[in-house]
Design a protein around this motif. Structure first.
Motif, PDB file in Angstrom:
ATOM      1  N   LEU A  57       0.580  -1.099  -0.084  1.00 21.26           N
ATOM      2  CA  LEU A  57      -0.163  -0.249  -0.048  1.00 21.26           C
ATOM      3  C   LEU A  57       1.042   1.159   0.082  1.00 21.26           C
ATOM      4  N   ASP A  58       0.446   2.241  -0.771  1.00 21.98           N
ATOM      5  CA  ASP A  58       1.063   3.664  -0.573  1.00 21.98           C
ATOM      6  C   ASP A  58       0.897   4.141   0.751  1.00 21.98           C
ATOM      7  N   ALA A  59       1.724   4.981   1.461  1.00 17.40           N
ATOM      8  CA  ALA A  59       1.798   5.375   2.546  1.00 17.40           C
ATOM      9  C   ALA A  59       0.573   6.473   2.755  1.00 17.40           C
ATOM     10  N   SER A  60       0.523   7.132   1.759  1.00 17.75           N
ATOM     11  CA  SER A  60      -0.779   8.105   1.657  1.00 17.75           C
ATOM     12  C   SER A  60      -1.964   7.556   1.907  1.00 17.75           C
ATOM     13  N   THR A  61      -2.377   6.452   1.909  1.00 17.32           N
ATOM     14  CA  THR A  61      -3.687   5.707   2.293  1.00 17.32           C
ATOM     15  C   THR A  61      -3.682   5.280   3.663  1.00 17.32           C
ATOM     16  N   CYS A  62      -2.920   5.798   4.313  1.00 14.68           N
ATOM     17  CA  CYS A  62      -2.699   5.201   5.802  1.00 14.68           C
ATOM     18  C   CYS A  62      -2.714   6.188   6.985  1.00 14.68           C
ATOM     19  N   VAL A  63      -3.314   6.178   7.815  1.00 14.64           N
ATOM     20  CA  VAL A  63      -3.492   6.968   8.805  1.00 14.64           C
ATOM     21  C   VAL A  63      -3.105   6.525  10.323  1.00 14.64           C
ATOM     22  N   ASP A  64      -1.918   7.325  10.712  1.00 15.86           N
ATOM     23  CA  ASP A  64      -1.336   6.827  12.102  1.00 15.86           C
ATOM     24  C   ASP A  64      -2.161   7.646  13.234  1.00 15.86           C
ATOM     25  N   GLY A  65      -1.595   7.043  14.451  1.00 14.79           N
ATOM     26  CA  GLY A  65      -2.402   7.655  15.485  1.00 14.79           C
ATOM     27  C   GLY A  65      -3.691   8.066  15.579  1.00 14.79           C
ATOM     28  N   CYS A  66      -4.551   7.109  15.266  1.00 14.13           N
ATOM     29  CA  CYS A  66      -5.975   7.426  14.978  1.00 14.13           C
ATOM     30  C   CYS A  66      -6.767   6.689  16.088  1.00 14.13           C
ATOM     31  N   PRO A  67      -7.268   7.511  17.010  1.00 13.55           N
ATOM     32  CA  PRO A  67      -7.984   7.007  18.108  1.00 13.55           C
ATOM     33  C   PRO A  67      -9.396   6.392  17.615  1.00 13.55           C
ATOM     34  N   PRO A  68      -9.980   5.755  18.421  1.00 10.91           N
ATOM     35  CA  PRO A  68     -11.473   5.018  18.019  1.00 10.91           C
ATOM     36  C   PRO A  68     -12.401   6.177  17.480  1.00 10.91           C
ATOM     37  N   ALA A  69     -12.462   7.334  18.036  1.00  9.65           N
ATOM     38  CA  ALA A  69     -13.277   8.139  17.801  1.00  9.65           C
ATOM     39  C   ALA A  69     -12.953   8.962  16.382  1.00  9.65           C
ATOM     40  N   ASP A  70     -11.649   8.829  15.919  1.00  9.33           N
ATOM     41  CA  ASP A  70     -11.387   9.519  14.748  1.00  9.33           C
ATOM     42  C   ASP A  70     -11.386   8.457  13.596  1.00  9.33           C
ATOM     43  N   LYS A  71     -11.368   7.152  13.924  1.00 13.58           N
ATOM     44  CA  LYS A  71     -11.799   6.085  13.014  1.00 13.58           C
ATOM     45  C   LYS A  71     -13.268   5.984  12.732  1.00 13.58           C
ATOM     46  N   LEU A  72     -14.052   6.330  13.407  1.00  9.88           N
ATOM     47  CA  LEU A  72     -15.595   6.468  13.354  1.00  9.88           C
ATOM     48  C   LEU A  72     -15.973   7.437  12.579  1.00  9.88           C
ATOM     49  N   THR A  73     -15.050   8.854  12.637  1.00 15.52           N
ATOM     50  CA  THR A  73     -15.493  10.059  12.215  1.00 15.52           C
ATOM     51  C   THR A  73     -15.015   9.637  10.402  1.00 15.52           C
ATOM     52  N   ARG A  74     -14.036   9.192  10.371  1.00 13.70           N
ATOM     53  CA  ARG A  74     -13.592   8.919   9.035  1.00 13.70           C
ATOM     54  C   ARG A  74     -14.435   7.857   8.203  1.00 13.70           C
ATOM     55  N   LEU A  75     -14.780   6.863   8.776  1.00 10.17           N
ATOM     56  CA  LEU A  75     -15.948   5.872   8.300  1.00 10.17           C
ATOM     57  C   LEU A  75     -16.995   6.361   7.811  1.00 10.17           C
ATOM     58  N   LYS A  76     -17.679   7.341   8.768  1.00 11.31           N
ATOM     59  CA  LYS A  76     -18.817   8.131   8.464  1.00 11.31           C
ATOM     60  C   LYS A  76     -18.678   9.222   7.304  1.00 11.31           C
ATOM     61  N   ALA A  77     -17.476   9.729   7.178  1.00 17.20           N
ATOM     62  CA  ALA A  77     -17.111  10.610   5.947  1.00 17.20           C
ATOM     63  C   ALA A  77     -17.329   9.957   4.746  1.00 17.20           C
ATOM     64  N   PHE A  78     -16.645   8.473   4.708  1.00 16.24           N
ATOM     65  CA  PHE A  78     -16.727   7.689   3.618  1.00 16.24           C
ATOM     66  C   PHE A  78     -18.183   7.535   3.147  1.00 16.24           C
ATOM     67  N   GLN A  79     -18.698   7.056   4.201  1.00 13.68           N
ATOM     68  CA  GLN A  79     -20.114   6.429   3.818  1.00 13.68           C
ATOM     69  C   GLN A  79     -21.177   7.973   3.294  1.00 13.68           C
ATOM     70  N   GLN A  80     -20.832   9.088   3.885  1.00 14.89           N
ATOM     71  CA  GLN A  80     -21.688  10.407   3.174  1.00 14.89           C
ATOM     72  C   GLN A  80     -21.319  10.551   1.854  1.00 14.89           C
ATOM     73  N   ARG A  81     -20.068  10.260   1.653  1.00 19.61           N
ATOM     74  CA  ARG A  81     -19.756  10.505   0.095  1.00 19.61           C
ATOM     75  C   ARG A  81     -20.266   9.242  -0.940  1.00 19.61           C
ATOM     76  N   GLY A  82     -21.090   8.444  -0.356  1.00 25.21           N
ATOM     77  CA  GLY A  82     -21.531   7.438  -0.884  1.00 25.21           C
ATOM     78  C   GLY A  82     -20.953   6.205  -1.077  1.00 25.21           C
ATOM     79  N   HIS A  83     -19.885   6.032  -0.190  1.00 23.74           N
ATOM     80  CA  HIS A  83     -19.182   4.560  -0.383  1.00 23.74           C
ATOM     81  C   HIS A  83     -19.884   3.689   0.677  1.00 23.74           C
ATOM     82  N   ARG A  84     -19.549   2.497   0.222  1.00 24.13           N
ATOM     83  CA  ARG A  84     -19.930   1.345   1.212  1.00 24.13           C
ATOM     84  C   ARG A  84     -18.675   0.821   1.863  1.00 24.13           C
ATOM     85  N   VAL A  85     -18.519   0.851   3.097  1.00 23.61           N
ATOM     86  CA  VAL A  85     -17.380   0.581   3.825  1.00 23.61           C
ATOM     87  C   VAL A  85     -17.417  -0.762   4.568  1.00 23.61           C
TER      88      VAL A  85
END
Length: 197
Positions: free
Chosen positions: A72-100
């Motif tokens: 994988l390219d390092a640009s597709t990775c997020v480090d230091g990601c706490p549970p709340a941040d993971k949740l926020t990022r998933l919701k953002a993907f879903q709001q853009r119409g992605h199935r996650v």
């Protein structure tokens, strides 16, 4: 101690420090081991057009090493990601119409597993992860992840194809039985009216 900490982080370890009465007495470097088929699983997902990302609470060096190891390219990775941040990022993907689909096995993955369209956990995960996941993989194979995502799609295509052929077959059979093709030179089943008198 400072040089040991830096060396551990650069080698991709997450560092746990132990102190007694405010004095640092020990440090431990913890590192995740990749499953043998992880690179193959990621390659397969990418080859069928599924976007793969890493959301990790680990240090950047650890995340980058894992990303490089699995292709994988390092640009597709997020480090230091706490549970709340993971949740926020998933919701953002879903709001853009992605199935996650989210794969995780730790307690800190539970909110993301619950939010994802498909939450996937390995059977060796924590009780909290297992209770929030939609799918629990009993085998420790990473290749079970693409199987979980691809097999239902293929099964759905097969079901739709079978229903389509069955519908066409039944329509033609009913029309044939009703004599709809008689004007085209087909034979009609003889019908005789009987009097009851």
């Amino acid at each position: 101690m400072q040089s040991a900490l830096l060396h551990a982080q650069q080698s991709g370890c997450s560092v746990v420090a132990v102190s007694v009465d405010g004095t640092l007495v020990a440090m431990y470097g913890l590192k995740d081991l990749l499953r043998p088929d992880a690179k193959q699983a990621v390659h397969f997902l990418l080859s069928v057009g599924i976007e793969v990302r890493i959301l990790s609470g680990d240090h950047i060096e650890s995340v980058e090493q894992i990303a490089t190891a699995i292709g994988l390219d390092a640009s597709t990775c997020v480090d230091g990601c706490p549970p709340a941040d993971k949740l926020t990022r998933l919701k953002a993907f879903q709001q853009r119409g992605h199935r996650v689909a989210f794969v995780g096995d730790g307690s800190n993955d539970a909110p993301a597993l619950a939010q994802a369209n498909v939450g996937i956990a390995f059977g060796s995960g924590t009780d909290l992860a297992l209770s929030t996941a939609d799918v629990i993989l009993l085998q420790p194979r990473t290749l079970a992840v693409p199987d979980t995502l691809i097999i239902p799609k293929r099964a759905r295509r097969t079901i739709i194809a079978n229903f389509s052929w069955a519908f066409v077959y039944n329509v033609v059979a009913v029309l044939l039985a009703a004599g709809a093709f008689t004007p085209l030179g087909g034979e009609r089943i003889p019908y005789q009216r009987h009097s009851l008198a």
